[in-house]
Design a protein around this motif. Structure first.
Motif, PDB file in Angstrom:
ATOM      1  N   GLN A  91      -6.761  15.190   4.335  1.00  0.00           N
ATOM      2  CA  GLN A  91      -5.578  15.466   5.140  1.00  0.00           C
ATOM      3  C   GLN A  91      -4.996  16.856   4.876  1.00  0.00           C
ATOM      4  O   GLN A  91      -4.059  17.265   5.540  1.00  0.00           O
ATOM      5  CB  GLN A  91      -4.521  14.394   4.891  1.00  0.00           C
ATOM      6  CG  GLN A  91      -4.968  13.021   5.383  1.00  0.00           C
ATOM      7  CD  GLN A  91      -4.021  11.932   4.969  1.00  0.00           C
ATOM      8  OE1 GLN A  91      -3.626  11.851   3.816  1.00  0.00           O
ATOM      9  NE2 GLN A  91      -3.641  11.093   5.914  1.00  0.00           N
ATOM     10  N   MET A 147       0.849  -1.186   0.000  1.00  0.00           N
ATOM     11  CA  MET A 147       0.000   0.000   0.000  1.00  0.00           C
ATOM     12  C   MET A 147       0.889   1.241   0.000  1.00  0.00           C
ATOM     13  O   MET A 147       1.850   1.331   0.749  1.00  0.00           O
ATOM     14  CB  MET A 147      -0.899  -0.022   1.236  1.00  0.00           C
ATOM     15  CG  MET A 147      -1.802   1.149   1.347  1.00  0.00           C
ATOM     16  SD  MET A 147      -2.900   0.955   2.771  1.00  0.00           S
ATOM     17  CE  MET A 147      -4.141   2.083   2.319  1.00  0.00           C
ATOM     18  N   ARG A 148       0.554   2.209  -0.853  1.00  0.00           N
ATOM     19  CA  ARG A 148       1.325   3.444  -0.939  1.00  0.00           C
ATOM     20  C   ARG A 148       0.914   4.388   0.178  1.00  0.00           C
ATOM     21  O   ARG A 148      -0.230   4.419   0.598  1.00  0.00           O
ATOM     22  CB  ARG A 148       1.113   4.104  -2.289  1.00  0.00           C
ATOM     23  CG  ARG A 148       1.636   3.250  -3.425  1.00  0.00           C
ATOM     24  CD  ARG A 148       1.705   3.954  -4.720  1.00  0.00           C
ATOM     25  NE  ARG A 148       0.397   4.447  -5.150  1.00  0.00           N
ATOM     26  CZ  ARG A 148       0.150   4.903  -6.357  1.00  0.00           C
ATOM     27  NH1 ARG A 148       1.096   4.944  -7.243  1.00  0.00           N
ATOM     28  NH2 ARG A 148      -1.028   5.340  -6.695  1.00  0.00           N
ATOM     29  N   ASN A 149       1.849   5.158   0.659  1.00  0.00           N
ATOM     30  CA  ASN A 149       1.600   6.105   1.737  1.00  0.00           C
ATOM     31  C   ASN A 149       1.428   7.498   1.138  1.00  0.00           C
ATOM     32  O   ASN A 149       2.354   8.298   1.138  1.00  0.00           O
ATOM     33  CB  ASN A 149       2.752   6.065   2.741  1.00  0.00           C
ATOM     34  CG  ASN A 149       2.441   6.842   3.997  1.00  0.00           C
ATOM     35  OD1 ASN A 149       1.303   7.184   4.254  1.00  0.00           O
ATOM     36  ND2 ASN A 149       3.461   7.106   4.777  1.00  0.00           N
ATOM     37  N   GLU A 150       0.242   7.782   0.602  1.00  0.00           N
ATOM     38  CA  GLU A 150      -0.028   9.070  -0.033  1.00  0.00           C
ATOM     39  C   GLU A 150      -1.092   9.809   0.744  1.00  0.00           C
ATOM     40  O   GLU A 150      -1.936   9.215   1.398  1.00  0.00           O
ATOM     41  CB  GLU A 150      -0.485   8.859  -1.478  1.00  0.00           C
ATOM     42  CG  GLU A 150       0.587   8.261  -2.353  1.00  0.00           C
ATOM     43  CD  GLU A 150       0.134   8.057  -3.781  1.00  0.00           C
ATOM     44  OE1 GLU A 150      -0.991   8.452  -4.120  1.00  0.00           O
ATOM     45  OE2 GLU A 150       0.902   7.488  -4.556  1.00  0.00           O
ATOM     46  N   GLU A 151      -1.063  11.145   0.653  1.00  0.00           N
ATOM     47  CA  GLU A 151      -2.070  11.953   1.325  1.00  0.00           C
ATOM     48  C   GLU A 151      -3.389  11.907   0.559  1.00  0.00           C
ATOM     49  O   GLU A 151      -3.407  11.804  -0.668  1.00  0.00           O
ATOM     50  CB  GLU A 151      -1.602  13.405   1.430  1.00  0.00           C
ATOM     51  CG  GLU A 151      -0.441  13.598   2.379  1.00  0.00           C
ATOM     52  CD  GLU A 151      -0.008  15.043   2.457  1.00  0.00           C
ATOM     53  OE1 GLU A 151      -0.048  15.597   3.569  1.00  0.00           O
ATOM     54  OE2 GLU A 151       0.349  15.606   1.410  1.00  0.00           O
ATOM     55  N   THR A 152      -4.469  12.009   1.301  1.00  0.00           N
ATOM     56  CA  THR A 152      -5.796  12.113   0.694  1.00  0.00           C
ATOM     57  C   THR A 152      -6.323  13.521   0.943  1.00  0.00           C
ATOM     58  O   THR A 152      -5.792  14.259   1.785  1.00  0.00           O
ATOM     59  CB  THR A 152      -6.760  11.066   1.294  1.00  0.00           C
ATOM     60  OG1 THR A 152      -6.831  11.263   2.710  1.00  0.00           O
ATOM     61  CG2 THR A 152      -6.285   9.644   0.986  1.00  0.00           C
TER      62      THR A 152
END
Length: 54
Positions: free
Chosen positions: A9, A1-6
């Motif tokens: 946030q 799973m990628r750690n990207e902002e939504t």
């Protein structure tokens, strides 16, 4: 799973500014939004581009 902002946030202040709405309602499902849909002169003055897909 990628750690990207939504989007939730980001602070709401980051979403204030001038927007240009690009009307794409005439496009069929899956059809690409091409540069000819965008008024470049108006886009240069905008902070955001919003695409109206209907």
């Amino acid at each position: 799973m990628r750690n990207e902002e939504t989007l939730d946030q980001f602070s709401p202040e980051q979403f204030f500014g001038k927007a240009l709405v690009v009307d794409c309602r005439d496009l069929k499902e899956g059809q690409a939004i091409t540069i000819d849909k965008i008024n470049i002169d108006k886009a240069k003055l905008a902070d955001f581009l919003l695409f109206n897909l209907g």
